[in-house]
Design a protein around this motif. Structure first.
Motif, mmCIF file in Angstrom:
data_model
loop_
_atom_site.group_PDB
_atom_site.id
_atom_site.type_symbol
_atom_site.label_atom_id
_atom_site.label_comp_id
_atom_site.label_asym_id
_atom_site.label_seq_id
_atom_site.Cartn_x
_atom_site.Cartn_y
_atom_site.Cartn_z
ATOM 1 N N PHE A 17 0.838 -1.185 0.000
ATOM 2 C CA PHE A 17 0.000 0.000 0.000
ATOM 3 C C PHE A 17 0.878 1.242 0.000
ATOM 4 O O PHE A 17 1.903 1.282 0.684
ATOM 5 N N ASN A 18 0.444 2.248 -0.776
ATOM 6 C CA ASN A 18 1.164 3.523 -0.771
ATOM 7 C C ASN A 18 0.762 4.289 0.482
ATOM 8 O O ASN A 18 -0.407 4.390 0.808
ATOM 9 N N ASN A 19 1.738 4.845 1.116
ATOM 10 C CA ASN A 19 1.399 5.672 2.268
ATOM 11 C C ASN A 19 1.143 7.086 1.784
ATOM 12 O O ASN A 19 1.579 7.484 0.703
ATOM 13 N N PRO A 20 0.424 7.880 2.528
ATOM 14 C CA PRO A 20 0.060 9.235 2.096
ATOM 15 C C PRO A 20 1.266 10.124 1.796
ATOM 16 O O PRO A 20 1.188 11.006 0.933
ATOM 17 N N GLU A 21 2.382 9.878 2.427
ATOM 18 C CA GLU A 21 3.563 10.696 2.168
ATOM 19 C C GLU A 21 4.054 10.501 0.735
ATOM 20 O O GLU A 21 4.391 11.463 0.035
ATOM 21 N N GLU A 22 4.084 9.241 0.268
ATOM 22 C CA GLU A 22 4.527 8.971 -1.104
ATOM 23 C C GLU A 22 3.574 9.609 -2.117
ATOM 24 O O GLU A 22 4.013 10.170 -3.126
ATOM 25 N N ILE A 23 2.293 9.537 -1.838
ATOM 26 C CA ILE A 23 1.297 10.125 -2.743
ATOM 27 C C ILE A 23 1.490 11.632 -2.814
ATOM 28 O O ILE A 23 1.470 12.227 -3.902
ATOM 29 N N GLU A 48 4.255 13.286 -2.304
ATOM 30 C CA GLU A 48 5.497 13.552 -3.032
ATOM 31 C C GLU A 48 5.261 13.472 -4.542
ATOM 32 O O GLU A 48 5.731 14.325 -5.305
ATOM 33 N N GLN A 49 4.519 12.455 -4.987
ATOM 34 C CA GLN A 49 4.231 12.309 -6.423
ATOM 35 C C GLN A 49 3.435 13.507 -6.931
ATOM 36 O O GLN A 49 3.701 14.040 -8.019
ATOM 37 N N MET A 50 2.444 13.926 -6.157
ATOM 38 C CA MET A 50 1.625 15.074 -6.576
ATOM 39 C C MET A 50 2.483 16.335 -6.656
ATOM 40 O O MET A 50 2.311 17.156 -7.572
ATOM 41 N N GLU A 51 3.410 16.528 -5.727
ATOM 42 C CA GLU A 51 4.303 17.687 -5.747
ATOM 43 C C GLU A 51 5.177 17.661 -6.988
ATOM 44 O O GLU A 51 5.363 18.690 -7.651
ATOM 45 N N LYS A 52 5.708 16.475 -7.346
ATOM 46 C CA LYS A 52 6.554 16.358 -8.533
ATOM 47 C C LYS A 52 5.759 16.716 -9.784
ATOM 48 O O LYS A 52 6.253 17.441 -10.656
ATOM 49 N N GLU A 53 4.555 16.223 -9.891
ATOM 50 C CA GLU A 53 3.706 16.523 -11.053
ATOM 51 C C GLU A 53 3.412 18.021 -11.133
ATOM 52 O O GLU A 53 3.431 18.614 -12.212
ATOM 53 N N LYS A 54 3.142 18.619 -9.977
ATOM 54 C CA LYS A 54 2.844 20.045 -9.940
ATOM 55 C C LYS A 54 4.063 20.849 -10.394
ATOM 56 O O LYS A 54 3.941 21.800 -11.169
ATOM 57 N N GLN A 55 5.248 20.460 -9.946
ATOM 58 C CA GLN A 55 6.475 21.146 -10.347
ATOM 59 C C GLN A 55 6.718 20.987 -11.850
ATOM 60 O O GLN A 55 7.079 21.939 -12.533
ATOM 61 N N GLY A 79 -2.490 10.997 -20.377
ATOM 62 C CA GLY A 79 -3.853 10.906 -19.857
ATOM 63 C C GLY A 79 -3.903 10.778 -18.348
ATOM 64 O O GLY A 79 -4.818 11.259 -17.698
ATOM 65 N N GLU A 80 -2.884 10.140 -17.757
ATOM 66 C CA GLU A 80 -2.886 9.971 -16.308
ATOM 67 C C GLU A 80 -2.700 11.318 -15.620
ATOM 68 O O GLU A 80 -3.334 11.615 -14.620
ATOM 69 N N GLU A 81 -1.806 12.159 -16.147
ATOM 70 C CA GLU A 81 -1.553 13.440 -15.531
ATOM 71 C C GLU A 81 -2.758 14.357 -15.685
ATOM 72 O O GLU A 81 -3.045 15.153 -14.814
ATOM 73 N N LYS A 82 -3.489 14.236 -16.785
ATOM 74 C CA LYS A 82 -4.700 15.043 -16.949
ATOM 75 C C LYS A 82 -5.747 14.647 -15.926
ATOM 76 O O LYS A 82 -6.448 15.474 -15.390
ATOM 77 N N GLY A 83 -5.839 13.370 -15.659
ATOM 78 C CA GLY A 83 -6.837 12.888 -14.707
ATOM 79 C C GLY A 83 -6.553 13.389 -13.301
ATOM 80 O O GLY A 83 -7.460 13.624 -12.519
ATOM 81 N N SER A 84 -5.290 13.590 -12.950
ATOM 82 C CA SER A 84 -4.969 14.031 -11.594
ATOM 83 C C SER A 84 -5.259 15.513 -11.410
ATOM 84 O O SER A 84 -5.436 15.972 -10.292
ATOM 85 N N ASP A 85 -5.300 16.293 -12.485
ATOM 86 C CA ASP A 85 -5.517 17.730 -12.376
ATOM 87 C C ASP A 85 -6.915 18.087 -12.880
ATOM 88 O O ASP A 85 -7.066 18.785 -13.863
ATOM 89 N N ALA A 86 -7.939 17.608 -12.230
ATOM 90 C CA ALA A 86 -9.318 17.864 -12.654
ATOM 91 C C ALA A 86 -9.805 19.211 -12.139
ATOM 92 O O ALA A 86 -10.877 19.656 -12.494
ATOM 93 N N GLY A 87 -9.024 19.899 -11.320
ATOM 94 C CA GLY A 87 -9.474 21.145 -10.708
ATOM 95 C C GLY A 87 -9.289 22.365 -11.580
ATOM 96 O O GLY A 87 -9.853 23.407 -11.300
#
Length: 186
Positions: free
Chosen positions: A16-22, A24-31, A48-56
């Motif tokens: 299972f991914n812990n919230p810290e790893e998640i 970190e991944q979101m921060e990298k994508e944002k950068q 397509g995966e990166e588009k799905g994470s930025d639905a806001g």
């Protein structure tokens, strides 16, 4: 050692991914996204995966309203079904133009079956007309048969009349004989 013959390996390798790893991944994508925006690259070129994470973001929310998100690989495969009829929006001016052009043509295009049916109806009507006039072979044969039947019926009617007259004459002769034998005179 497991009890029994079969071993269940279903939960053995779960991770299972812990919230810290998640995070970190979101921060990298944002950068990465910010870097691309600064250097002039389109954020729409992302996977397509990166588009799905930025639905806001406002851009993607407007595009998602217009088109539904493609499921799986549907957006990659372009298939056109020839049997599918798509509704086409027509303008009133186009409809008027089509109506005038279709009415100007002599006759609408008919399918082979429709043409054959119309030809059969015409042929049948023509045959009936000729038959009524007595010009077909079948009509001549029918008329000859009718003439023979009429002749036979006339002959039979004459014979019946003759038989009736003979019976009346025989009855009258018999009554005359009996009266003569009895001695009565008329």
């Amino acid at each position: 050692m497991p009890r029994g013959k079969y071993v269940n390996h279903k939960g053995k390798n779960r991770r299972f991914n812990n919230p810290e790893e998640i995070n970190e991944q979101m921060e990298k994508e944002k950068q990465k996204r910010e870097w691309r925006e600064k250097h002039g690259e389109d954020p729409e070129e992302e996977s397509g995966e990166e588009k799905g994470s930025d639905a806001g973001s406002d851009e993607e929310s407007s595009s998602s309203d217009e088109e539904e998100k493609a499921k799986g690989v549907q957006h990659l495969i372009q298939i056109e079904n020839p049997n599918r009829v798509q509704k086409k929006v027509k303008k009133v001016t186009e409809l008027n133009a089509e109506a005038t052009s279709s009415s100007s043509s002599a006759a609408p295009q008919l399918s082979r079956r429709e043409r054959e049916e119309i030809e059969k109806e015409k042929a049948r009507a023509n045959y009936q007309r000729l038959h009524a006039q007595g010009k077909t072979d079948e009509a001549r044969a029918d008329l000859a048969r009718l003439a023979i039947i009429r002749q036979q019926r006339e002959d039979a009617a004459r014979r019946r009349e003759m038989e009736v007259k003979e019976k009346e004459a025989a009855a009258k002769a018999k009554t005359d004989q009996t009266q003569k034998a009895m001695g009565k005179k008329k």
